[in-house]
Design a protein around this motif. Sequence first.
Motif, PDB file in Angstrom:
ATOM      1  N   VAL A   1      -1.092  34.678   1.509  1.00  0.00           N
ATOM      2  CA  VAL A   1      -1.045  33.769   2.649  1.00  0.00           C
ATOM      3  C   VAL A   1      -0.231  34.454   3.741  1.00  0.00           C
ATOM      4  O   VAL A   1       0.868  34.916   3.481  1.00  0.00           O
ATOM      5  CB  VAL A   1      -0.368  32.441   2.263  1.00  0.00           C
ATOM      6  CG1 VAL A   1      -0.194  31.567   3.471  1.00  0.00           C
ATOM      7  CG2 VAL A   1      -1.187  31.739   1.214  1.00  0.00           C
ATOM      8  N   ASP A   2      -0.778  34.521   4.933  1.00  0.00           N
ATOM      9  CA  ASP A   2      -0.069  35.190   6.013  1.00  0.00           C
ATOM     10  C   ASP A   2       1.041  34.285   6.535  1.00  0.00           C
ATOM     11  O   ASP A   2       0.745  33.243   7.128  1.00  0.00           O
ATOM     12  CB  ASP A   2      -1.078  35.504   7.119  1.00  0.00           C
ATOM     13  CG  ASP A   2      -0.482  36.368   8.209  1.00  0.00           C
ATOM     14  OD1 ASP A   2      -1.224  36.750   9.114  1.00  0.00           O
ATOM     15  OD2 ASP A   2       0.724  36.668   8.138  1.00  0.00           O
ATOM     16  N   PRO A   3       2.304  34.654   6.328  1.00  0.00           N
ATOM     17  CA  PRO A   3       3.365  33.737   6.774  1.00  0.00           C
ATOM     18  C   PRO A   3       3.388  33.556   8.283  1.00  0.00           C
ATOM     19  O   PRO A   3       3.819  32.526   8.775  1.00  0.00           O
ATOM     20  CB  PRO A   3       4.657  34.396   6.279  1.00  0.00           C
ATOM     21  CG  PRO A   3       4.313  35.787   5.954  1.00  0.00           C
ATOM     22  CD  PRO A   3       2.857  35.864   5.705  1.00  0.00           C
ATOM     23  N   LEU A   4       2.890  34.554   9.030  1.00  0.00           N
ATOM     24  CA  LEU A   4       2.862  34.388  10.471  1.00  0.00           C
ATOM     25  C   LEU A   4       1.984  33.212  10.848  1.00  0.00           C
ATOM     26  O   LEU A   4       2.304  32.422  11.713  1.00  0.00           O
ATOM     27  CB  LEU A   4       2.323  35.658  11.146  1.00  0.00           C
ATOM     28  CG  LEU A   4       3.253  36.854  11.192  1.00  0.00           C
ATOM     29  CD1 LEU A   4       2.614  37.970  11.969  1.00  0.00           C
ATOM     30  CD2 LEU A   4       4.576  36.475  11.808  1.00  0.00           C
TER      31      LEU A   4
ATOM     32  N   ARG B   1       0.997  30.703   8.769  1.00  0.00           N
ATOM     33  CA  ARG B   1       1.259  29.445   8.117  1.00  0.00           C
ATOM     34  C   ARG B   1       2.600  28.856   8.517  1.00  0.00           C
ATOM     35  O   ARG B   1       2.743  27.662   8.678  1.00  0.00           O
ATOM     36  CB  ARG B   1       1.241  29.630   6.613  1.00  0.00           C
ATOM     37  CG  ARG B   1       1.414  28.308   5.963  1.00  0.00           C
ATOM     38  CD  ARG B   1       0.977  28.295   4.544  1.00  0.00           C
ATOM     39  NE  ARG B   1       1.160  26.952   4.066  1.00  0.00           N
ATOM     40  CZ  ARG B   1       0.192  26.066   3.977  1.00  0.00           C
ATOM     41  NH1 ARG B   1      -1.026  26.409   4.313  1.00  0.00           N
ATOM     42  NH2 ARG B   1       0.436  24.865   3.552  1.00  0.00           N
TER      43      ARG B   1
ATOM     44  N   MET C   1       5.079  34.197  -0.143  1.00  0.00           N
ATOM     45  CA  MET C   1       3.862  33.732   0.522  1.00  0.00           C
ATOM     46  C   MET C   1       2.922  34.898   0.782  1.00  0.00           C
ATOM     47  O   MET C   1       1.715  34.815   0.557  1.00  0.00           O
ATOM     48  CB  MET C   1       4.245  33.106   1.856  1.00  0.00           C
ATOM     49  CG  MET C   1       3.641  31.762   2.080  1.00  0.00           C
ATOM     50  SD  MET C   1       3.991  31.201   3.711  1.00  0.00           S
ATOM     51  CE  MET C   1       5.337  30.129   3.371  1.00  0.00           C
TER      52      MET C   1
END
Lengths: 260, 149, 270
Positions: free
Chosen positions: A136-139, A141, A131
């Motif tokens: 895309v910032d996993p934090l 999302r 991710m």
Amino acid sequence: MIDRIAAFGRIGLDIVSSFGRSGRFLSGVLGGVPRPATGFPLLVKQLYAVGVLSLPIIVVSGLFIGMVLGLQGYTILSDYGSEAAIGQMIALTLVRELGPVVTALLFAGRAGSALTAEIGLMKATEQLSSMEMMGVDPLRRVVAPRLWAGFIAMPVLAVIFSVVGIWGGMLVGVDWLGVFAGSFWGNMQSSVDFVDDVLNGGIKSVVFGFVCAWIAVYQGYDCVPTSAGISSATTKTVVYSSLAVLGLDFVLTAVMFGDF
Amino acid sequence: MAQRTTEIIVGLFMIAGCAALLFLALQVSGLSAKSAESTYTLYANFNDTGGLTPRGRVSMAGVTVGTIESITLNKETFQARVEMSIHSEVDNIPADSSAVIRTSGLLGEQYIDISIGAEMASLNEGDTFYSTQSAMNLERLISNFASGR
Amino acid sequence: MDSSAYISLRDVVFSRSGRRIFDGISLDIPRGKITAIMGPSGTGKTTLLRLIGGQIRPDSGSIVVDGHNVPKLKRKALYTLREKMGMLFQSGALFTDLSVFENVAFPLRVHTSLPEDMIRDIVLMKLEAVGLRGARNLMPSELSGGMTRRVALARSIALDPELIMYDEPFAGQDPIAMGVLVKLIRDLNSSMGLTSVLVSHDVPESLSICHYACIIADGKIIGEGTPEQLREHPSDQVQQFLQGQPDGPVPFHYPAEDSARDFGLSGGVS
């Protein structure tokens, strides 16, 4: 000997640094407010997973705890001839203490461990990494919706727990043991204050919800990405959440209900 | 699970939570719409207020007519001065009524009961009760019982 | 050096838990070509990909990708740069709660505001490119290992990136799946004009498709060049690796005590 002391010191430093990491983690999660269009469906999905799916255990536990309170309370109060006070005893116990605390403990066990395992597994299978690589910032999302869902779901669950418990206590006290319904509710109403008791209980459950969700989500994100790591992280979530809830409960109770 | 179904279920969950909160508010804590009533203040001086606390009940003939606002010590007379808020609609308390401290049940909390007098004139805002009866002191009662008789 | 380098590493030093994984590496990865990075297990090849992608920072040195110095980028700029990169992880790393279609659509949904029918068309085209258009509604748990990788590949090209990095794409694949992947990597590179970086220890397959290769061992580059140049490389270490000889500069025996003492020969004085 010196090695042992050094190891001790290292453990202490590790604990302090993990607090620091979790603090930075939290600011990373809260810092980015997600776009409403994409963030809201994610939040709803997590509310379902964390809140709605916890309902069965919360409702059943609430019912049984309310009924036990009714039974035990009746036995004790009848010694003083004050069975009529059972309504107020059940209500105050649930609304002030057991509602927020037991809900938080159950939540940590069921939803918290599930969150940790899920995020840990995503880390172990490199889904979080991929991710990140996709920009895309996993934090934002993955983690933030789960944190907010826990934060919102907990007070709702605690309130439902209290209500179901009171109803269970009523079943035992009024329907089974024969306490007069009028005095059951009347005493309760005169001694439970909305602002001081219900809202304070609500504040407690909000604080607990935040802490449990934060611990669960952080442990998952920070775990060693192996199966042993995930299981250890899940255990840590349950243990730390429970300790934090009980500790905070003391502090909050002292502040809210004590006479300072 | 379809997104729409999930949303509906989560919506129901939140509604259930609000309903529970409403239940707690109305049925459990007896919160009612008429809480912002107008009141007027009366005072009473006691030799001993015992376990009386602020927010305690003030009742007349068993009906709650007000609350205790504060209890302070009068340093000149060494009596306790209790400030009470009485509901405005109870405006015809006879001027010679007395305020008595009673205990509800054997171990219950203490409250002020207004024992009505016979005068035509009523107590107004800021008036003080003419006569009062202090809290029952268990030790004194027992020593009276033991020595008196 | 090569002025059409897409990625340039200069004197990159990186250590983890006390071990120096990279000891001043300098490398140029040419634009539009397939570059293979090979080496024995544990030399940090995956770490190199993470350094290029900015997931970790080097202790010192610069990593320039398409003109941007990656370690110095701020979070937002880094995430924007990553939209031009695609990465294929060893395990595929598909999102297990989404279908194949949704997995490939994910980057499109997140980074673009294209209408739904355009997204559908793009996803199906990408799936067609990897030969899995018919599998669009399957869940990742229903896919075989090779199919998972192909879906992951489709996902990494969804945004038409300029760079794709492959982390051990050939590991554990049966010959047919291997052949499929080789074809895909080669075709994608030529048809989309990508820069491809391939990390692998599968020598025959890697050398068969790459235009340029380099071998990393002990934190340094021990050999680089085109496949033909490498095959003629004079270094013993390089030759041992390329030919898969069990003993040579990398010894067969893990360092141990004299065998006489372990097996109690010659009196066994302790």
